[in-house]
Design an enzyme around this catalytic site. Structure first.
Site, PDB file in Angstrom:
ATOM      1  N   CYS A   1      -4.676  -9.515   4.354  1.00 46.33           N
ATOM      2  CA  CYS A   1      -4.355  -9.083   2.982  1.00 46.33           C
ATOM      3  C   CYS A   1      -2.935  -8.532   2.876  1.00 46.33           C
ATOM      4  O   CYS A   1      -2.490  -8.156   1.791  1.00 46.33           O
ATOM      5  CB  CYS A   1      -5.321  -8.011   2.509  1.00 46.33           C
ATOM      6  SG  CYS A   1      -7.031  -8.461   2.740  1.00 46.33           S
ATOM      7  N   PHE A   2      -2.237  -8.411   3.997  1.00 49.96           N
ATOM      8  CA  PHE A   2      -0.816  -8.045   4.041  1.00 49.96           C
ATOM      9  C   PHE A   2      -0.526  -6.673   3.414  1.00 49.96           C
ATOM     10  O   PHE A   2       0.549  -6.470   2.829  1.00 49.96           O
ATOM     11  CB  PHE A   2       0.050  -9.138   3.380  1.00 49.96           C
ATOM     12  CG  PHE A   2      -0.473 -10.525   3.631  1.00 49.96           C
ATOM     13  CD1 PHE A   2      -0.548 -11.014   4.925  1.00 49.96           C
ATOM     14  CD2 PHE A   2      -0.934 -11.309   2.588  1.00 49.96           C
ATOM     15  CE1 PHE A   2      -1.073 -12.265   5.184  1.00 49.96           C
ATOM     16  CE2 PHE A   2      -1.471 -12.569   2.831  1.00 49.96           C
ATOM     17  CZ  PHE A   2      -1.538 -13.056   4.134  1.00 49.96           C
ATOM     18  N   CYS A   3      -1.480  -5.757   3.509  1.00 53.52           N
ATOM     19  CA  CYS A   3      -1.269  -4.399   2.949  1.00 53.52           C
ATOM     20  C   CYS A   3      -0.994  -4.450   1.457  1.00 53.52           C
ATOM     21  O   CYS A   3      -0.299  -3.565   0.937  1.00 53.52           O
ATOM     22  CB  CYS A   3      -0.117  -3.672   3.651  1.00 53.52           C
ATOM     23  SG  CYS A   3      -0.537  -3.011   5.229  1.00 53.52           S
ATOM     24  N   ASN A   4      -1.458  -5.485   0.788  1.00 51.55           N
ATOM     25  CA  ASN A   4      -1.205  -5.602  -0.655  1.00 51.55           C
ATOM     26  C   ASN A   4      -2.534  -5.927  -1.342  1.00 51.55           C
ATOM     27  O   ASN A   4      -2.767  -7.055  -1.769  1.00 51.55           O
ATOM     28  CB  ASN A   4      -0.167  -6.702  -0.900  1.00 51.55           C
ATOM     29  CG  ASN A   4       0.303  -6.752  -2.348  1.00 51.55           C
ATOM     30  OD1 ASN A   4      -0.438  -6.406  -3.262  1.00 51.55           O
ATOM     31  ND2 ASN A   4       1.530  -7.186  -2.563  1.00 51.55           N
TER      32      ASN A   4
ATOM     33  N   ASN B   1       0.802  -1.227   0.000  1.00 52.83           N
ATOM     34  CA  ASN B   1       0.000   0.000   0.000  1.00 52.83           C
ATOM     35  C   ASN B   1       0.833   1.274   0.000  1.00 52.83           C
ATOM     36  O   ASN B   1       0.382   2.313  -0.482  1.00 52.83           O
ATOM     37  CB  ASN B   1      -0.950   0.004   1.207  1.00 52.83           C
ATOM     38  CG  ASN B   1      -2.326  -0.485   0.796  1.00 52.83           C
ATOM     39  OD1 ASN B   1      -2.696  -0.412  -0.379  1.00 52.83           O
ATOM     40  ND2 ASN B   1      -3.088  -0.993   1.758  1.00 52.83           N
TER      41      ASN B   1
END
Ligand code: PLP
Length: 473
Positions: free
Chosen positions: A397-400, A140
């Site tokens: 979502c792992f900032c992705n 992100n």
């Protein structure tokens, strides 16, 4: 699974199958530097979230702190001078570690990789007609740069990645990079390694994009901890990094490695203490300092920056190549054994998001578990069960979001009604809305390996994964 009969038996087979895995060196390293993992019974599988520090890093840093008097740098008093020298030494060592020529590159210390990315975003001379191209697969903090581009009237476009391996759609990226905007600024950003799927996107894109007139921002935050990034071989314009991801301590320091020539075209949107030579209130003007100093706002993290050199020297002493080899042996074993897990009715337990081999990928493996009827085990439930046995993994979502959207089959239409509303949508509302639209899941389970990972860590995870066999979700 017969390989899971006993840890010893499985380890013997593993050593036979992976002769390049240097178990003795790892055992010695783990006992000397990372013994707290075993003393406290932790199975640490979140190296992409954060690396772990070695005992000797702490000792060296504490010794430095105890043995000196350190003042705010950039003054000529003795306690200031010593700090300036330590910080400049660390800066030079970062370049040295990445084989970056000081004539070509400089290091700007930031708070983290996001800080490095923000520096580029806010200072890149975007304007109408300019372009920002980035891959769907991005953290992100790389996605966020699009808001600087948008605000300044530039155009941005995303290059897709293709499921199931989630690798770059080469033809689509090539077409985006071929856009001819002569005389305009063009920035292309992508991760050297995905924090979502572990895919390593080819570093060849750096030169290919530059040959077409693009400045290239390589996000190396997930790549650098277990791979050699050689800036004498690859010449991106900008590289973003967080040091805690490489060696655990200290947190709060990252850097932007910038090519001097490209840094010259950035325009900082403000000035601050430390970034100017002179500024005046009544004269209503200022002069920025040259090089990295123009980008380091206020007082640098001067007590922690020397610990960056200590950390990098530790990695260099262990050797990034041995770390890489060990991580990839364990990743290969883990993937193969996860692929082997089937319910009694023959349905596979695990679905992978990313490659199911070790070609051009790193030690980050993202999966979901499905029951014998094909129903998903909620990743939050998986994490909660892992927590109970001291396994640290990461879910969500792992900032992705881009990689996630493509992995889970979400389209622009699916997401269109979620944003731009008066009322803020909560994360729970979002998950609820998406769960009817995704092809499988909203979110996943991520396991990632690193410097201190040993066979028993992946073995224990396999034992944990096996507990989902023939269970109802
Ligand atoms: C690929 C990638 N880029 C950028 C970041 C941002 O790092 P930080 O949160 O330290 O700024 C991360 C963090 O997980 C990452 O994995």
């Amino acid at each position: 699974m017969d390989t899971l009969n006993t840890l010893e038996k499985a380890f013997a087979q593993f050593q036979h199958d992976y002769p390049s895995f240097d178990a003795e060196a790892l055992q010695e390293l783990r006992a000397r530097e990372y013994s707290r993992l075993d003393a406290l019974g932790h199975i640490y599988l979140d190296y992409t979230g954060g690396g772990l520090y070695a005992q000797s890093q702490l000792d060296a840093h504490m010794q430095m702190l105890r043995g000196g008097v350190y003042g705010n740098p950039h003054s000529s008093n003795p306690t200031s001078l010593v700090v300036t020298e330590l910080a400049e030494h660390a800066r030079a060592y970062v370049l040295d570690y990445f084989h970056a020529s000081p004539d070509e590159y400089t290091v700007i210390f930031t708070q983290n990789a996001s800080g490095a990315l923000k520096l580029v975003g806010e200072s890149y001379p975007f304007g109408p007609g300019d372009l920002y191209v980035l891959t769907f697969d991005n953290h992100n903090s790389v996605n966020g740069i699009r808001e600087f581009a948008r605000a300044k009237g530039a155009t941005f476009a995303y290059a897709p990645v293709k499921p199931p391996e989630l690798r770059i759609d080469e033809a689509r990226l090539e077409a985006l990079l071929d856009q001819n905007h002569t005389g305009h600024h063009k920035l292309f950003a992508y991760p050297a390694q995905s924090n979502f799927s572990g895919v390593q996107h080819s570093l060849e894109w750096i030169g290919r994009a530059q040959a077409k007139g693009w400045d290239v921002l390589l996000d190396a935050a997930a790549f650098a901890p277990s791979n050699r990034l050689d800036l004498s071989q690859w010449h991106p314009d900008f590289v973003s990094l967080s040091f805690y991801k490489i060696f655990g301590y200290p947190t709060g320091v990252g850097c932007l490695i910038g090519r001097r020539a490209t840094l010259n075209k950035l325009h900082r949107p403000w000035f601050a203490g430390g970034t100017i030579t002179i500024a005046s209130v009544q004269g209503d003007g200022y002069y920025l300092r040259e090089g990295e100093a123009a980008f380091e706002d206020g007082t640098i993290d001067y007590l922690n920056i020397p610990a960056v050199e200590i950390g990098l020297r530790h990695i260099a002493a262990v050797g990034i190549e041995p770390i890489h080899i060990r991580v990839m042996c364990l990743t290969d074993w883990l993937i193969k054994h996860l692929l082997d897990l089937h319910h009694n009715n023959g349905i596979p337990l695990v679905h992978f998001y990313g490659p199911t081999n070790t070609i051009n990928r790193g030690g980050t493996v993202t999966i979901n578990f499905f029951d014998p009827s094909g129903k998903l085990f909620d990743y939050r439930e998986v994490e909660s069960e892992a927590n109970q046995i001291n396994i640290s993994l990461r879910t969500g979502c792992f900032c992705n979001p881009g990689a996630g959207e493509q992995a889970h089959g979400l389209t622009r239409e699916d997401l269109a009604d979620c944003f731009g509303k008066e009322e803020r949508m909560t994360f729970e509302d979002f998950i609820q809305a998406m769960s009817g639209r995704v092809k499988d899941a909203v979110g996943a389970v991520r396991v990632s390996l690193g410097i201190a990972s040993q066979f028993s860590d992946v073995y224990r995870f396999m034992q944990f994964a096996s507990t989902f066999l023939d269970r109802k979700a």
